[in-house]
Write an enzyme that holds these catalytic residues in place. Structure first.
Site, PDB file in Angstrom:
ATOM      1  N   GLY D  13       0.849  -1.190   0.000  1.00 13.82           N
ATOM      2  CA  GLY D  13       0.000   0.000   0.000  1.00 13.82           C
ATOM      3  C   GLY D  13       0.883   1.238   0.000  1.00 13.82           C
ATOM      4  N   ALA D  15       2.325   3.038   2.380  1.00 19.59           N
ATOM      5  CA  ALA D  15       3.532   3.065   3.205  1.00 19.59           C
ATOM      6  C   ALA D  15       4.627   2.182   2.607  1.00 19.59           C
ATOM      7  CB  ALA D  15       3.209   2.610   4.622  1.00 19.59           C
ATOM      8  N   PHE D 115     -11.214  19.998   5.678  1.00 22.14           N
ATOM      9  CA  PHE D 115     -11.445  18.630   6.150  1.00 22.14           C
ATOM     10  C   PHE D 115     -11.667  18.659   7.655  1.00 22.14           C
ATOM     11  CE2 PHE D 115     -11.144  14.189   4.947  1.00 22.14           C
ATOM     12  CZ  PHE D 115     -11.351  14.278   3.584  1.00 22.14           C
ATOM     13  N   ASP D 217      -3.026  -9.294   9.743  1.00 24.06           N
ATOM     14  CA  ASP D 217      -2.096 -10.425   9.680  1.00 24.06           C
ATOM     15  C   ASP D 217      -0.791 -10.158  10.434  1.00 24.06           C
ATOM     16  OD1 ASP D 217      -4.095 -10.735   7.849  1.00 24.06           O
ATOM     17  OD2 ASP D 217      -2.847 -11.590   6.274  1.00 24.06           O
ATOM     18  N   GLN D 236     -11.163   3.845  15.081  1.00 21.23           N
ATOM     19  CA  GLN D 236     -12.012   4.945  14.612  1.00 21.23           C
ATOM     20  C   GLN D 236     -13.228   4.447  13.838  1.00 21.23           C
ATOM     21  OE1 GLN D 236     -10.786   7.808  11.303  1.00 21.23           O
ATOM     22  NE2 GLN D 236     -10.835   9.110  13.103  1.00 21.23           N
ATOM     23  N   HIS D 238     -15.965   5.782  11.390  1.00 20.68           N
ATOM     24  CA  HIS D 238     -16.185   6.930  10.506  1.00 20.68           C
ATOM     25  C   HIS D 238     -17.684   7.184  10.432  1.00 20.68           C
ATOM     26  CE1 HIS D 238     -16.213   9.454   6.966  1.00 20.68           C
ATOM     27  NE2 HIS D 238     -14.897   9.464   6.934  1.00 20.68           N
ATOM     28  N   LEU D 248     -17.438   3.590   2.503  1.00 25.70           N
ATOM     29  CA  LEU D 248     -17.148   4.932   2.984  1.00 25.70           C
ATOM     30  C   LEU D 248     -17.630   6.020   2.034  1.00 25.70           C
ATOM     31  CD1 LEU D 248     -15.615   6.184   5.343  1.00 25.70           C
ATOM     32  CD2 LEU D 248     -13.705   6.471   3.788  1.00 25.70           C
ATOM     33  N   GLU D 251     -15.193  12.131   4.087  1.00 29.07           N
ATOM     34  CA  GLU D 251     -15.406  13.362   4.819  1.00 29.07           C
ATOM     35  C   GLU D 251     -15.418  14.560   3.870  1.00 29.07           C
ATOM     36  OE1 GLU D 251     -13.530  13.052   8.622  1.00 29.07           O
ATOM     37  OE2 GLU D 251     -12.769  15.074   8.371  1.00 29.07           O
ATOM     38  N   ARG D 282     -13.912  12.863  13.728  1.00 23.40           N
ATOM     39  CA  ARG D 282     -14.800  11.737  13.422  1.00 23.40           C
ATOM     40  C   ARG D 282     -15.373  11.057  14.654  1.00 23.40           C
ATOM     41  NH1 ARG D 282     -10.936   9.349   8.629  1.00 23.40           N
ATOM     42  NH2 ARG D 282     -11.472  10.979   7.127  1.00 23.40           N
ATOM     43  N   HIS D 348     -13.428   2.032  10.683  1.00 26.41           N
ATOM     44  CA  HIS D 348     -12.665   2.631   9.602  1.00 26.41           C
ATOM     45  C   HIS D 348     -11.157   2.529   9.776  1.00 26.41           C
ATOM     46  CE1 HIS D 348     -11.869   5.207   6.264  1.00 26.41           C
ATOM     47  NE2 HIS D 348     -11.348   6.169   6.988  1.00 26.41           N
ATOM     48  N   ARG D 390      -7.806   9.651  14.879  1.00 23.82           N
ATOM     49  CA  ARG D 390      -7.084  10.208  13.749  1.00 23.82           C
ATOM     50  C   ARG D 390      -7.902  11.274  13.042  1.00 23.82           C
ATOM     51  NH1 ARG D 390      -7.356   9.396   8.448  1.00 23.82           N
ATOM     52  NH2 ARG D 390      -8.485   7.428   8.415  1.00 23.82           N
TER      53      ARG D 390
END
Lengths: 232, 126, 124, 575
Positions: D13, D15, D115, D217, D236, D238, D248, D251, D282, D348, D390
């Protein structure tokens, strides 16, 4: 409602040819086809195999033929299909198992067309390259591609002609060719001008029809053809 | 599972496919006029039963119709055989059979081109 | 290969393409035949007129009708493809253009078929 | 099969791929993913990535830092939050240089929008800080980073699932074990450094925005090896998930002006967050929705409320929220331009995870002792920049900032260190686990266990928690674990055994759930995403600290770790 599913099955460990499994399921009309596949897998036959992940049409895992057309199972609601649904793997690539096909050739074609920004000029740290909203808009449509393979495996040319790079690879090349920041257009266009490039496209529109993201795939390919023709 | 390929071997391009594609369209537009007029003359303004040796002979009295027919012949043959070439590319995957296919197309182009041209150019009414 | 075509429920665009390819190849085969017969014109009227009985056979008249349908279809659909190729907004109207092409096809084909069948009936 | 690389990145992903991009052509690096990289869940992120570029109005990284700290209910490690908000700016520019197609201002700069929880001048008013690409910012980040990997010729191992972590007796990480899903083969990856970037575990809950693949995992694998998990009680929810499905709705809907309304049509956020209204953080919005529902003000008295976009100009919906409109049309059959959208809070994001320092190194105790060679970044890690809750867009910031830092640090580490020898038969544990599952035959159905797990976690470890509910949940979890020990895989084949994969994942879900529940039970206060009805107040005296959960033979042991406070003293959190 009660729905009959016919699902193409193939396990290379034991089958010599694909066969159809039949499953009857009680579902809500608003359930996704993917929900039904999961339900069959979890409650009826644990060996049923398919790819899935995000379950809402953005990851591109679960492209398959639903009633004969390429669709994402997570974006199709059962009420739009009625009480008989046939599910088969995408055409043109080797079936690994059941609804899972080998995507290596697909990604290979994609990689052939330098699917990354080509521009080694350093705009300087701490600032962005400028791009007008109009220039940004030109390639917006083709940035939506999630590489599910629905377009490429819907194309009758790719079924039989293994040289053709296919719609998805062209879409991703288009995304960079028309990006005002990119400098690699000529090299990509040279490949697209070859025998395996855009000229194989016969404007059949199956790709556009199949795209779960609503990308005007054929339009993108035609735009590349016109660019090659006029040099603009 | 793993892949470290950076894509297929990059096909080297010439402009052949571009010209082929473009020619397809140009010849197509010409053929729309040539072939439709031809069909109209043969089957709408006349009927198949009007056509015989004398009919052909009368028509080829005029150099215009000879030119017209020759152009039609060449355009139809090249347009059609180009289509056949693309069909070979699409449906024949083995390199060997492709060569066979291309050769057959070239031979057909030569033979039928020569036959048709001879017929139109050398015709002398008896 | 063949199973691929059976396995995909053809959208209109795919049908029009398949028909385009089939009619194109069909017309090409006829063209070969036609070149041969016209070549024989050079050998004088006797041979040629004798051969023409083939073209006058009712079955062949119907065959010619199919040929003409192929030519008309290939022409009308070909124009549609060219419009999509060269007009940057053509892709939007791909399906309307197809129906337009079909209208043009029938506009030409119906009178042609009428005249040809009429001629055949008069001859019989 | 044996592979040897300088560095292994698990998870493809944002990161993982951002870390991979740091290696460019240096070093021998492989990315192992149980999906194809482009299927990673970063691609589902919609709204934006915040950075104080100040392209549209005055903005400063320290405001961003303050919002992050306050949004996280002061449980944020402020050294990490400073890194996050400072480096966000560079990271966003770096993404742009890599080719990310951001939306643009008329002058051609990166466009920014409002946001939730992002404010100017320490909470005065909402600020335009979120850089975005329509409502597919995550998709663009994922694509752009994958493209960089292709450019740099990164070696990808697609559809290979990590099943074990390798460590020497001295506690140095030296590789992983992977299961090739396509062939069923076990692969040993020997490396100097390993980055864990496998994402979250939202699938422990029934209604979630998370992908089916997000089953925790790596969290579980490290947990089993005795490494701790930090702050697992903070999850969290959402506020705007599509009712029942949990898909989702970003936001950004509210950032562009959308309003949440109860059954009476009231804009009820006026009562809960008078300044920021619908753009409050949130956790607050989700709790407010639940409070409205409990007070009988859900739609027709049911358990959902409405998201109202009908007053937005149609072109805003078309141009800035196209995918969201598509979801609403596809799954609800509604037109967001004219109809109200039924929404429900959806599980979320995991604030907690594998504890790391700001270089991405995995730490194991309150003194931040690092595990040499082991790194984590992204949702799977807990730096902790998100604290107890977050802020919107900070997940993407986290990915790129800490993915980048981890990548750079790994590059140094790999230059200075040699491969540590593997133990003989390093794959024995993985083989034993898989063979055990494959050879068991019983009627116990793993998917039924998973459904019960998700249902119970949703009810008793969801938005509202109580000691009673959590204890009930603990005994349910031990019952489920007992049943899991009897589960057999029904598919006995080698090729693409998805049944085996899901059964392994169920084991991971159970471990992660244990950690969540243990943390939630231990933390006797309410803070951010963790709300205890029996302890409804924040308790800074006893609980201004992180929890660390350790799996031991005797059950889960809880430890703790102080919160790093540098600039902002904890204050009451109002919006």
């Amino acid at each position: 409602m009660e729905v009959q599913f016919r699902i193409e099955r193939f396990n290379p460990d034991q089958d010599t040819r694909p066969w159809f499994g039949e499953y009857t399921l009680e579902v809500e009309p608003t359930d996704r086809v993917l929900d039904a596949l999961n339900e069959i897998k979890w409650k009826q036959d644990g060996t049923l195999t398919f790819r899935r992940s995000c379950a809402h049409g953005v990851c591109g895992s679960d492209a398959m033929r639903i009633n004969g057309r390429n669709r994402l199972a997570c974006k199709e609601l059962i009420r739009d299909y009625g009480d008989k649904i046939t599910i088969e793997p995408m055409l043109g690539y080797r079936v690994i198992k059941d609804l899972v096909v080998d995507m290596e050739d697909f990604f290979d074609s994609y990689r052939t067309l330098q699917p990354y920004l080509v521009n080694d000029e350093n705009p300087g740290a701490g600032r962005e390259r400028l791009q007008s909203p109009e220039d940004r808009e030109v390639f917006d449509d083709t940035t939506k591609c999630i590489m599910c393979g629905a377009c490429t495996t819907a194309c009758p040319i790719t079924w039989t002609n293994k040289d053709f790079l296919g719609p998805a690879a062209i879409v991703n090349a288009h995304r960079f060719i028309y990006d005002s920041r990119d400098k690699g257009a000529n090299e990509r266009l040279e490949v697209l001008n070859s025998k395996s490039g855009v000229w194989r496209c016969r404007t059949i529109f199956n790709c556009t029809e199949a795209c779960p993201r609503g990308i005007e795939v054929t339009r993108a390919i035609e735009q590349v053809k016109r660019t090659l023709l006029t040099g603009e | 599972m793993s892949s470290n390929r950076v894509g297929r071997e990059k096909p080297v391009g010439s402009n052949f496919e571009l010209y082929s594609w473009y020619f397809f369209r140009i010849s197509g537009i010409m053929l729309v006029f040539l072939a439709v007029i031809h069909v109209m003359v043969m089957h709408v303004f006349n009927t198949a039963f009007d056509i015989d040796y004398d009919f052909v002979a009368a028509r080829w009295e005029s150099p215009f119709w000879r030119m017209f027919d020759w152009l039609l012949l060449i355009m139809a043959l090249t347009h059609g055989l180009n289509g056949a070439r693309i069909a070979v590319d699409d449906y024949v995957q083995s390199a060997g059979w492709r060569v066979v296919g291309y050769s057959a197309i070239l031979i057909a182009l030569l033979i039928f081109g020569v036959m048709g041209t001879l017929a139109i150019v050398t015709f002398e009414p008896q | 290969m063949v199973s691929s075509y059976r396995g995909y429920r053809a959208p209109q665009g795919m049908l029009s393409w398949a028909l385009h390819r089939l009619t194109g190849l069909g017309v090409l085969l006829f063209l070969f035949l036609h070149i041969i017969d016209i070549f024989l014109v050079g050998y004088g009227p006797e041979l040629f007129d004798e051969l023409l009985f083939i073209y006058h056979h009712p079955a062949f008249v119907v065959g010619q009708l199919a040929l003409i349908a192929s030519v008309y279809y290939h022409a009308a659909n070909g124009i549609r493809i060219i419009i999509v190729d060269f007009w940057s907004k053509g892709y939007k109207y791909e399906s309307q253009l197809f129906y337009g092409a079909m209208v043009v096809f029938f506009l030409f084909f119906i009178p042609t078929a009428f005249l040809m069948l009429n001629a055949l009936l008069n001859e019989l | 099969m044996y592979h040897r690389f300088d560095a292994i990145i698990v998870g493809a992903g944002g990161a993982g791929l951002m870390a991979a991009a740091q290696f460019a052509s240096e070093g021998d690096v492989a990315v192992v993913s149980k999906l194809y990289p482009t299927r990673s869940h970063t691609g589902a992120a919609q709204g934006g990535i915040s950075a104080a570029l100040g392209n549209l109005e005055e903005d400063h990284w320290i405001w961003h830092m303050f919002d992050t700290v306050k949004g996280g209910d002061y449980l944020v490690d402020q050294d990490a939050a400073e890194v996050l908000s400072r480096e966000a700016i560079d990271a966003v520019y770096e993404l742009e240089h890599m080719g990310l197609p951001f939306n643009r201002t008329p002058e051609g700069k990166i466009d920014q929008r409002r946001f939730g929880g992002h404010t100017r001048n320490y909470g005065e008013a909402a600020v335009r800080r979120a850089c975005y690409a329509a409502d597919r910012t995550g998709h663009m980040i994922l694509q752009t980073l994958y493209q960089q990997g292709i450019k740099n010729q990164v070696r990808y191992f697609n559809e290979v699932m990590m099943v074990d972590l390798l460590m020497t007796d001295d506690g140095v990480c030296n590789g992983i074990i992977g299961l090739d899903i396509q062939t069923g083969e076990i692969h040993i990856f020997h490396a100097k450094a390993v980055l864990i970037a496998t994402g979250g575990f939202g699938r422990v809950f029934k209604v979630t925005s998370n992908a089916l693949a997000l089953t925790g995992d790596a969290c579980s694998i490290l947990f089993r090896r005795g490494l701790p998990l930090e702050d697992m009680e903070f999850f969290q929810f959402h506020p705007t998930g599509i009712n029942k499905l949990g898909i989702l709705l970003s936001e950004a809907c509210r950032g562009e002006g959308g309003i949440i309304r109860n059954g009476k049509g009231e804009r009820f956020m006026e009562r809960y967050a008078p300044t920021l209204l619908d753009l409050a953080p949130r956790d607050m919005v989700s709790r407010s929705i639940h409070q409205e529902i409990r007070a009988g003000r859900g739609i027709d008295g049911q358990d959902y409320v409405h998201l109202d976009l009908t007053h937005l100009p149609p072109e805003v919906i078309d141009q800035k929220l196209p995918d969201i409109s598509d979801f609403v049309r596809t799954y609800m059959g509604l037109d967001p331009k004219t109809e109200l959208i039924p929404i429900q809070a959806t599980a979320h994001y995991a604030m907690g995870g594998i504890p790391t320092d700001v270089e991405g190194r995995v730490t194991i105790d309150q003194d931040n002792t690092v595990v040499p060679g082991l790194y984590a970044a992204g949702e799977v890690a807990c730096v902790s920049v998100h604290g107890a809750n977050r802020l919107g867009t900070n997940s993407l910031v986290d990915l790129v900032v800490f993915g980048r830092r981890a990548g750079k640090h790994m590059l140094d580490f790999m230059r200075q260190n040699e491969h540590q020898a593997l133990a003989p038969e390093p794959d024995y544990r993985a083989r034993a686990e898989i063979d055990g599952l494959m050879s068991t035959d019983s009627d116990e159905n793993g998917s039924i266990i998973r459904e019960e797990l998700q249902e119970n976690m949703m009810n008793d470890a969801g938005v509202f928690r109580t000691a009673e509910g959590l204890q009930r949940l603990q005994s349910k979890l031990s019952e489920l674990r007992d049943r899991y020990s009897r589960v057999g895989v029904r598919d006995k084949g080698k090729t693409f055994n998805m049944d085996l994969m899901e059964t392994l994942e169920l084991g991971y879900l159970l471990d992660v759930s244990d950690a969540v529940v243990a943390g939630a039970l231990a933390r006797e206060e309410s803070r951010g995403g963790h709300f205890r009805e029996d302890f409804p107040e924040r308790d800074d005296v006893n609980w201004l600290r992180h929890t660390l959960a350790y799996k031991t033979s005797g059950g889960i042991e809880m430890g703790s770790k102080p919160v790093v406070i540098t600039r902002f003293e904890p204050k009451e959190r109002t919006y």
